[in-house]
Scaffold this active site. Structure first.
Site, PDB file in Angstrom:
ATOM      1  N   LEU A  72       0.755  -1.272  -0.007  1.00  0.00           N
ATOM      2  CA  LEU A  72       0.007   0.102   0.050  1.00  0.00           C
ATOM      3  C   LEU A  72       1.071   1.159  -0.039  1.00  0.00           C
ATOM      4  O   LEU A  72       1.630   1.163   0.852  1.00  0.00           O
ATOM      5  CB  LEU A  72      -0.891  -0.054   1.066  1.00  0.00           C
ATOM      6  CG  LEU A  72      -1.790   1.040   1.466  1.00  0.00           C
ATOM      7  CD1 LEU A  72      -3.058   1.112   0.340  1.00  0.00           C
ATOM      8  CD2 LEU A  72      -2.252   1.384   2.875  1.00  0.00           C
ATOM      9  N   HIS A 109       5.377   0.822  13.498  1.00  0.00           N
ATOM     10  CA  HIS A 109       6.118   1.964  13.440  1.00  0.00           C
ATOM     11  C   HIS A 109       5.169   3.324  13.280  1.00  0.00           C
ATOM     12  O   HIS A 109       3.948   3.146  13.004  1.00  0.00           O
ATOM     13  CB  HIS A 109       6.688   1.748  11.789  1.00  0.00           C
ATOM     14  CG  HIS A 109       7.554   2.941  11.460  1.00  0.00           C
ATOM     15  ND1 HIS A 109       7.386   4.156  11.236  1.00  0.00           N
ATOM     16  CD2 HIS A 109       8.890   2.958  11.695  1.00  0.00           C
ATOM     17  CE1 HIS A 109       8.413   4.837  10.891  1.00  0.00           C
ATOM     18  NE2 HIS A 109       9.281   4.210  11.045  1.00  0.00           N
TER      19      HIS A 109
END
Lengths: 349, 348, 349, 348
Positions: A125, A229
């Site tokens: 993505l 993250h």
């Protein structure tokens, strides 16, 4: 206007331009003409159904129809781990208990596993920074679920998505420093690069085979198990809204979580509905809710699958799409489309 | 003059005073009067037992100093014990120090990783323990005699012991009794201090609660904190003498360590021990072996009889190739042998 | 008429009579006055909320109000494995692959685990044979889900149910014969009896600790991993309809499957709704569907939780319950109840 | 008369004919001319090498029969080899035969379960292999000499070898070359027949593909089918002589077995081997040791020199306690020693 659509042979240059914007941290989308060309060929064969379902790699691009520019990309792999082993750590629980000493210790344990072998994977993505506004991110990410809802037979029972793991300010991975480094004796980014080259399974030869108690790791490593993250947190939330959950599988290097779901329990499977494109007659209009929610609308053609966000609403199996929207979807009045509210309905409980 | 002999009931007071001076935190001797009495009784019963298969016997030896001029002046200045079969009534647990080869052909990487695996392999080995030698004799051949006498006895009475022997030596602890190894490992499962854990378990390594609480999967050593790695297989300073004597005997460290404090466990097949593979059986002849000239070597000499095990040291010329060893009447008395009897000799 | 309700102090004799009918194969419901009395006391304390949620054991009985006789029982434990270890085998996948030899072997592996420690557990379901007709079985089994939907905060994120494993005609367990017997050296039924005495965790001391490849087991044992006992198949189906799934955990002795679900994904959580008891006015009636489906209806009181099956329908938040039904639920007009269609709605996709 | 010596280039044709008669399916000797040549070259280079750390050296010895009347009539009637360091270039994989104690206090149950663990512990051991003795010499002391000469050489050249030695012996296979052990275990991972697997892997036990394909977790022995359990640690009939010679030498079986066919792997620390712990260094004196009366014992005698390793058998009176061994000039020639040189002697 923006449409998400199945990739096709003419998209290679656009894909390369997009990949050039990606930067580090995304191992499956590198600006390498050979790699991208191979992947594009696989994707085209996937939509054409000329290769078996488990080898397919459905890539979608978001196109700005005003300029023809590609604004984003995403993909679904038919199955992972069938040509080389797909490794994760699975987090399990072991209880150590002695009645004699009245000690009851519950320990979390890392098991090196290939459990997710054969799952379908959401991956790759990327939305160009210029387009990170409005519903675009949602459209791009969620478009894949609408595709799955339209063609569930193409996918395995389980669908997964690997999320990038936590990194410190300096780009280091506390989990890697606490575990992997002892066995690889090289930098995290070097390991990451090797992974990008498809060498993940061979690196895994060096991982410890025996289950590991997480308590053995330094606190900084323990703290980030299953943490994404910073920049990945919004993507994680989008997937979780669609019914994907962290079930205790993490990346062997950075301990980033794997989100997973049974296909049958995805929101898109449960809540998407078919509708016939019909002009806006009074009766339809009357029954429509007063305030409308944006709706994901797709056509139902595998080979040229296309999705948009529309303000039109599926009312009792009819939807009034504008002619521009119909054109984006390559549909006309009387055709069947699939709809899914873009945003999650709150449960009334 | 010194003699090593089985412990006797009369030694109990002397053992009690010895126990008072041994270092705190190091499990060598039983401490309390009760426990000393128990150990002596058990030893007496063990020496007296008819044994076919080694089991729960425990043999305790003492080193006695004798003053030649005043034979009545005797003093216990060391102890050493051997259990016939470790972990009897269960399992003797230790960590085996495994080496795992990590190989990646693609990356051309090959290195080895150490891992500690909870194992029961030392079960039914014979276990040496409770070695303590008075500072006065620590540098002399008597300490070696004391340590080795257990093996000399085992050499003569093989049916009482296993084919393999091991010796756990106390690991490193700090002044406060904290063990870095325990803090990195056992504490995570037991949730208590090292000394508390040793207390509740009574120093044993054969209890069910070890299976219940200790890790079942190998512990990868690189994941342990530095201070814990640093003390793995390291001895407490008090064990240095024992360590040196045992490695000289042929015991090997490195393969096993203690599950609690990470101290070394030395082990060997009896064939690899000098007492077994380098001892000689010689006839006794009366003579003053010490009067000759030339280089003299230290030997441990034990009787072979059933009249009560005795062992002494002897400095004499090389016995290699000779058929008899010269012993003064006094030494013959000490060993309870007479001219023509056979004795076992091995170099110290 | 039948009502399912929270157990209370006066039910001990009825419970004992019921337990006397159970026979072998159900380790948690034995006709032992002491055991049942202790359990009843815990159950009463659970509904009274005088013990912490993780120690609770919510028992429900189905009462035939005509006779006062107890027709069935079922329970939900707040959390398992917090006083003694709760063991399962988890089935994982390991891939052994050599490019050099072009060998790719995917192996299923059994891991001894305590992963389900802390989960809430559905258990002790028993319906007297005299009452095994109509909706009774569904009402009894599904009543627990309605309770969970009403009080989700009392439960952990994960809910499980252990299903009895496959047995051969002669009552032997092929899985046990292929695996457990080698380590226990005693009969399956002896092991089962020990389990009944709560000694399950101690027996587990004897189980092999290391992961096992299922391929090592005899074919007859491999074949029954995750298979339920013939008589348990209907119970399994009911639970699966409510959103519970077999996710690869099995019993360590007979390899019977553990069904599990996230509480948030149970059908009862997603589809149950509150309704106010209201008389059947014309407007409500007019909007009701032509053909009605049986509906589970419960009150909303923890201490005296009660459920029935009704033909009444929740229409826009109102429900018309007969006065008999209201009495069974200890409710009156204007009170709020929770409703859930007894049967699963088919998805319209 | 027989002598054991390092292989020479001239032996290649003889080795080829030996290879032709050895049993099919049993990996003792290389078969093809090419491979024999390679083995001989490697051996010549190994004996010639200056070695500090044992590495890829492989030493091949032959047993030569000499006719006293016709010294030119020589015949190779056996081979034996030793690799300096097993698994060099990687890891030597074997199954360790672990014993796991299963204890339940509540049920008062305590029994042990065997488990096979893939391990790399034998890596860097020195490996004995390629033992073959002509049927004519199998019952005599020459077979023992041949087997032991490798260790005599290692005794003299410790820097060329490890401190530990092992010997894998071929396991049980049927006439069709099927291995019950392989069928129960390796086949599940490799998905091929035993002989095919041995062929693709070239008989090696140090390949990455073993890590890739073999099980990483212990295999509980009770779960193996009966026929596989029955052959664990059992030797192929062709290995019986080697097995008997090696156990007499002090090698121990039981701890390790082969990962493919389950055959025994004998191993020992050198201290436990008779060649190391019971050999004597004696001076040579010229004489006909065989002429004396009385009981005669068989000895293996090797030179200690750098003039080319040689070893012979000698039947002579007990050498215990003597300082010199009597050898005829012919034997001295065979051993390439002269009066006053030292030789190593060990009882067979």
């Amino acid at each position: 206007m923006l449409v998400v659509r199945a990739i096709n042979e003419r998209d290679l240059n656009g894909l390369f331009e997009l990949a050039s914007q990606v930067g580090t941290g995304m191992t499956t989308l590198k600006p390498d003409m050979k790699m991208l060309g191979d992947r594009l060929a696989t994707a085209c064969a996937s939509f054409a159904e000329t290769i078996p379902p488990e080898e397919r790699d459905y890539m979608f691009v978001m196109e700005d129809t005003a300029t023809g520019r590609l604004a984003g990309v995403c993909a679904i792999k038919g199955a992972v781990g069938l040509t080389e082993p797909f490794y994760n750590y699975r987090i399990g629980t072991l209880v150590h208990s002695s009645r004699e000493l009245s000690v009851f210790t519950k320990m979390e344990t890392l098991y090196l596993s290939n459990d997710l072998t054969g799952s379908s994977e959401l991956c790759s993505l990327f939305l160009h920074p210029d387009y990170r506004t409005g519903h675009n991110g949602k459209l791009l990410s969620k478009s894949r679920f609408l595709f799955i809802a339209q063609f569930p037979h193409l996918f395995t029972e389980k669908i997964i998505a690997e999320m990038r793991g936590y990194q410190a300010e300096d780009g280091s991975s506390p989990f890697y420093e606490g575990l992997g480094r002892h066995f690889f004796k090289m930098d995290f980014h070097h390991v990451d690069d090797l992974t990008a080259l498809g060498k993940k399974s061979f690196i895994a030869e060096l991982m410890p085979r025996q289950p590991l108690y997480i308590a053995y790791l330094p606190q900084a490593a323990q703290d980030v198990v299953g943490q994404v993250h910073k920049s990945t947190a919004p993507a994680r939330r989008l997937l979780e809204q669609e019914g994907m959950h962290y079930e205790g599988y993490v990346d062997i290097f950075d301990a980033g979580p794997v989100l997973q779901a049974r296909v049958s329990e995805l929101r898109a499977i449960r809540q998407s509905e078919l509708a016939v494109i019909a002009p806006d007659e009074d009766i339809v209009h009357a029954c429509a809710p007063a305030t409308t929610e944006p709706t994901l609308v797709s056509n139902t053609t595998l080979k040229d699958f296309r999705m948009i966000v529309s303000e039109a609403v599926n009312v009792n199996g009819s939807i009034d799409l504008s002619s521009a929207e119909q054109q984006l979807l390559r549909c006309r009045t009387g055709d069947t489309v699939r709809t899914l509210p873009l945003n999650v309905r709150k449960n009334n409980a | 003059m010194y003699v090593v002999r089985p412990v006797e009931t009369a030694d109990i007071p002397a053992l009690e005073s010895l126990a008072a001076v041994t270092m705190p935190g190091v499990h060598t001797l039983p401490r309390s009067r009760d426990k000393i009495e128990l150990a002596v009784e058990r030893s007496l019963a063990s020496f007296a037992a008819q044994v076919d298969i080694p089991s729960e016997e425990s043999y305790l030896f003492v080193l006695e100093s004798l003053t030649e001029r005043h034979p009545a002046e005797r003093r216990i200045c060391g102890t050493a014990a051997i259990f016939a079969s470790a972990g009897s009534n269960g399992t003797y647990f230790s960590f085996r120090n495994d080496v795992i080869q990590q190989v990646s052909r693609d990356l051309n990487i090959c290195h080895s990783v150490h891992a500690l695996t909870l194992c029961s392999e030392l079960t039914a080995y014979s276990q040496l323990s409770s070695f303590y030698a008075d500072p006065a004799v620590q540098d002399g051949p008597e300490a070696a005699l004391l340590s080795r006498s257990r093996l000399l006895y085992a050499l003569q009475q093989p049916q009482r012991f296993g084919d393999r022997f091991f010796v756990p030596l106390a690991g490193v602890t700090d002044e406060a009794g904290e063990s870095p190894f325990w803090n990195a490992l056992g504490r995570k499962f037991f949730k208590m201090d090292f000394l508390d854990a040793e207390r509740v378990i009574g120093g044993a390594r054969n209890r069910t609660l070890i299976v219940e609480l200790m890790p079942h999967y190998p512990v990868y050593v690189p994941l342990l904190p530095g201070d814990a790695q640093a003390v793995m297989g390291q001895i407490h300073p008090s064990g240095e003498l024992a360590f040196n004597l045992l490695t000289a005997e042929g015991f090997e460290a490195d393969e096993y360590i203690d599950i609690f404090d990470g101290g070394p466990i030395l082990q060997a097949h009896k064939h690899a021990l000098r007492t077994f593979n380098s001892s000689q059986t010689l006839r006794v002849r009366t003579g003053a072996s010490t009067s000759r000239e030339g280089q003299r070597l230290n030997y441990a000499i034990s009787n072979n009889g059933s009249a009560g095990f005795r062992a002494i040291t002897l400095a004499c010329p090389d016995l290699d190739g000779v058929e008899a060893v010269a012993l003064t009447p006094e030494l013959q008395d000490l060993l309870r042998v007479a001219e023509g009897d056979s004795v076992t000799c091995v170099r110290i």
